[in-house]
Design a protein around this motif. Sequence first.
Motif, PDB file in Angstrom:
ATOM      1  N   GLU A  42       0.827  -1.202   0.000  1.00  0.00           N
ATOM      2  CA  GLU A  42       0.000   0.000   0.000  1.00  0.00           C
ATOM      3  C   GLU A  42       0.862   1.253   0.000  1.00  0.00           C
ATOM      4  O   GLU A  42       0.627   2.181  -0.774  1.00  0.00           O
ATOM      5  CB  GLU A  42      -0.934  -0.003   1.211  1.00  0.00           C
ATOM      6  CG  GLU A  42      -2.050  -1.035   1.128  1.00  0.00           C
ATOM      7  CD  GLU A  42      -2.891  -1.081   2.389  1.00  0.00           C
ATOM      8  OE1 GLU A  42      -2.578  -0.329   3.344  1.00  0.00           O
ATOM      9  OE2 GLU A  42      -3.855  -1.863   2.426  1.00  0.00           O
ATOM     10  N   ALA A  43       1.891   1.301   0.859  1.00  0.00           N
ATOM     11  CA  ALA A  43       2.733   2.486   0.958  1.00  0.00           C
ATOM     12  C   ALA A  43       3.503   2.746  -0.335  1.00  0.00           C
ATOM     13  O   ALA A  43       3.542   3.878  -0.837  1.00  0.00           O
ATOM     14  CB  ALA A  43       3.706   2.332   2.129  1.00  0.00           C
ATOM     15  N   VAL A  44       4.107   1.695  -0.902  1.00  0.00           N
ATOM     16  CA  VAL A  44       4.898   1.868  -2.121  1.00  0.00           C
ATOM     17  C   VAL A  44       4.000   2.187  -3.305  1.00  0.00           C
ATOM     18  O   VAL A  44       4.346   3.011  -4.158  1.00  0.00           O
ATOM     19  CB  VAL A  44       5.754   0.615  -2.392  1.00  0.00           C
ATOM     20  CG1 VAL A  44       6.427   0.711  -3.753  1.00  0.00           C
ATOM     21  CG2 VAL A  44       6.806   0.454  -1.298  1.00  0.00           C
ATOM     22  N   SER A  45       2.824   1.562  -3.388  1.00  0.00           N
ATOM     23  CA  SER A  45       1.908   1.835  -4.490  1.00  0.00           C
ATOM     24  C   SER A  45       1.450   3.285  -4.472  1.00  0.00           C
ATOM     25  O   SER A  45       1.448   3.967  -5.503  1.00  0.00           O
ATOM     26  CB  SER A  45       0.697   0.902  -4.418  1.00  0.00           C
ATOM     27  OG  SER A  45      -0.199   1.166  -5.468  1.00  0.00           O
ATOM     28  N   VAL A  46       1.075   3.792  -3.282  1.00  0.00           N
ATOM     29  CA  VAL A  46       0.654   5.197  -3.170  1.00  0.00           C
ATOM     30  C   VAL A  46       1.809   6.120  -3.541  1.00  0.00           C
ATOM     31  O   VAL A  46       1.643   7.075  -4.317  1.00  0.00           O
ATOM     32  CB  VAL A  46       0.159   5.485  -1.736  1.00  0.00           C
ATOM     33  CG1 VAL A  46      -0.011   6.989  -1.525  1.00  0.00           C
ATOM     34  CG2 VAL A  46      -1.153   4.762  -1.476  1.00  0.00           C
ATOM     35  N   TYR A  47       2.996   5.835  -3.028  1.00  0.00           N
ATOM     36  CA  TYR A  47       4.166   6.667  -3.321  1.00  0.00           C
ATOM     37  C   TYR A  47       4.472   6.667  -4.813  1.00  0.00           C
ATOM     38  O   TYR A  47       4.719   7.719  -5.420  1.00  0.00           O
ATOM     39  CB  TYR A  47       5.363   6.147  -2.533  1.00  0.00           C
ATOM     40  CG  TYR A  47       6.646   6.901  -2.788  1.00  0.00           C
ATOM     41  CD1 TYR A  47       6.912   8.095  -2.127  1.00  0.00           C
ATOM     42  CD2 TYR A  47       7.590   6.428  -3.682  1.00  0.00           C
ATOM     43  CE1 TYR A  47       8.085   8.796  -2.358  1.00  0.00           C
ATOM     44  CE2 TYR A  47       8.773   7.119  -3.920  1.00  0.00           C
ATOM     45  CZ  TYR A  47       9.005   8.300  -3.257  1.00  0.00           C
ATOM     46  OH  TYR A  47      10.168   8.992  -3.493  1.00  0.00           O
ATOM     47  N   ARG A  48       4.444   5.472  -5.416  1.00  0.00           N
ATOM     48  CA  ARG A  48       4.784   5.344  -6.838  1.00  0.00           C
ATOM     49  C   ARG A  48       3.793   6.108  -7.717  1.00  0.00           C
ATOM     50  O   ARG A  48       4.195   6.837  -8.637  1.00  0.00           O
ATOM     51  CB  ARG A  48       4.799   3.854  -7.213  1.00  0.00           C
ATOM     52  CG  ARG A  48       5.287   3.554  -8.611  1.00  0.00           C
ATOM     53  CD  ARG A  48       5.552   2.066  -8.765  1.00  0.00           C
ATOM     54  NE  ARG A  48       4.335   1.277  -8.627  1.00  0.00           N
ATOM     55  CZ  ARG A  48       3.534   0.975  -9.641  1.00  0.00           C
ATOM     56  NH1 ARG A  48       3.832   1.403 -10.858  1.00  0.00           N
ATOM     57  NH2 ARG A  48       2.457   0.240  -9.458  1.00  0.00           N
ATOM     58  N   HIS A  49       2.495   5.961  -7.442  1.00  0.00           N
ATOM     59  CA  HIS A  49       1.494   6.627  -8.266  1.00  0.00           C
ATOM     60  C   HIS A  49       1.525   8.152  -8.076  1.00  0.00           C
ATOM     61  O   HIS A  49       1.369   8.895  -9.055  1.00  0.00           O
ATOM     62  CB  HIS A  49       0.100   6.071  -7.954  1.00  0.00           C
ATOM     63  CG  HIS A  49      -0.140   4.723  -8.525  1.00  0.00           C
ATOM     64  ND1 HIS A  49       0.038   3.554  -7.802  1.00  0.00           N
ATOM     65  CD2 HIS A  49      -0.531   4.317  -9.766  1.00  0.00           C
ATOM     66  CE1 HIS A  49      -0.245   2.521  -8.571  1.00  0.00           C
ATOM     67  NE2 HIS A  49      -0.578   2.946  -9.759  1.00  0.00           N
ATOM     68  N   GLU A  50       1.755   8.600  -6.846  1.00  0.00           N
ATOM     69  CA  GLU A  50       1.838  10.050  -6.615  1.00  0.00           C
ATOM     70  C   GLU A  50       3.031  10.645  -7.340  1.00  0.00           C
ATOM     71  O   GLU A  50       2.914  11.705  -7.980  1.00  0.00           O
ATOM     72  CB  GLU A  50       1.930  10.328  -5.109  1.00  0.00           C
ATOM     73  CG  GLU A  50       0.616  10.101  -4.366  1.00  0.00           C
ATOM     74  CD  GLU A  50       0.759  10.359  -2.878  1.00  0.00           C
ATOM     75  OE1 GLU A  50       1.915  10.513  -2.409  1.00  0.00           O
ATOM     76  OE2 GLU A  50      -0.275  10.373  -2.172  1.00  0.00           O
TER      77      GLU A  50
END
Length: 382
Positions: free
Chosen positions: A368-376
Amino acid sequence: MPAMLKRFWLWLGRLLGKTLLALGVLGLGAWAIGEAYYGWKFSGPVSAEEQIPPGEAALTQGIIEDAIRVVEQHRDNTRVLRDAHAKAHGCVKAEVNVLADLDPALRQGVFAEPGKTWQAWMRLSNGNAYPQFDRVRDARGMAIKLLDVPGDKLVPDPAHAREQDFVMFNHPVFFVRDVAEYKQNFAAQADGKKVLAFFPGWDPRTWEVRHLITALKTLAPAPASPVDTIYSSVAPYKFGPHNIKYRVIPAPENCPAYQLPPQNTALPNFLRNALYQQLSLDRTPACFAIQVQRQNPDYYMPIEDTSVEWSEKISPFETVATIRVAAQDFDGTEQNLFCDNLSFNPWHALPEHRPIGGINRLRKAVYEAVSVYRHERNEESQ
């Protein structure tokens, strides 16, 4: 002089022979001791429930920070890639068909309705955090996303409210046992100190030789095609009332006969080429089966240790569904970008398929953390 040389070579030959014999005996002895030790250590029974150790939350936060560091280290120009499985061989459309005569005990979650067909996306990939040549030894991954799945999910995210994900790679066990070992191992690799990943200090009691061997086996030569290997969940899951591991195996008997032409393995993307050859050029589908393996807690089939393979002799795998990847065109710019933006997470799931065990609890937070960071970051760069 010749007699002296002859005696010397005979003496040297006997010495080498005795040395090799001694090393062989020593090796066999070490192997026997190891087998006896692990036979004692890996004996049941085990718990059928999760057992969360103290301090796991703090370790998880540290792993998230390391994962974001890895993501930044492997930026592809302006795009932020995944922290693992960064290079896709393709995202393809698939159909998942629940067996019509499925055992009633296995009619759980998305497999509750015999004969049901789910539309899905399947992503096939290399395991590394950097998009390297396919011929490099690596893990290979398969992720499946079932679409239009009704019901409340474990992650209350509107973007994934109608999805059920399955995430796998092509080795039956993981090279770490739990979150604590993962933190130590991953931090060493993120710092570029790979030796410390399995040998963190001078104390031999801290060495993880068995896990190093697992890691080396995981970094295997590439298969002929991404559809020509077995993909395993590695970690356990709920399956209604059961604790299970699952896997996806090739099932060519369910598809028209097909022989992939020889591929040029020197090409950097030959696995994508192999997939394109079969699905897009030769217009031949690929077939698989989804299987589950039920935990028998009377034996050493642990939930919290992903480095241990559950015995198929004790609990054989059972087929619950088939997968058909139809002939299709998938290697276009728009679809490749769509593939890159897909998020696969084993916690995008119905409660009947809840991930269990420490590595799965870790996945929830890190994915969840990496996915949010990557998309942002990717949205900022557009």
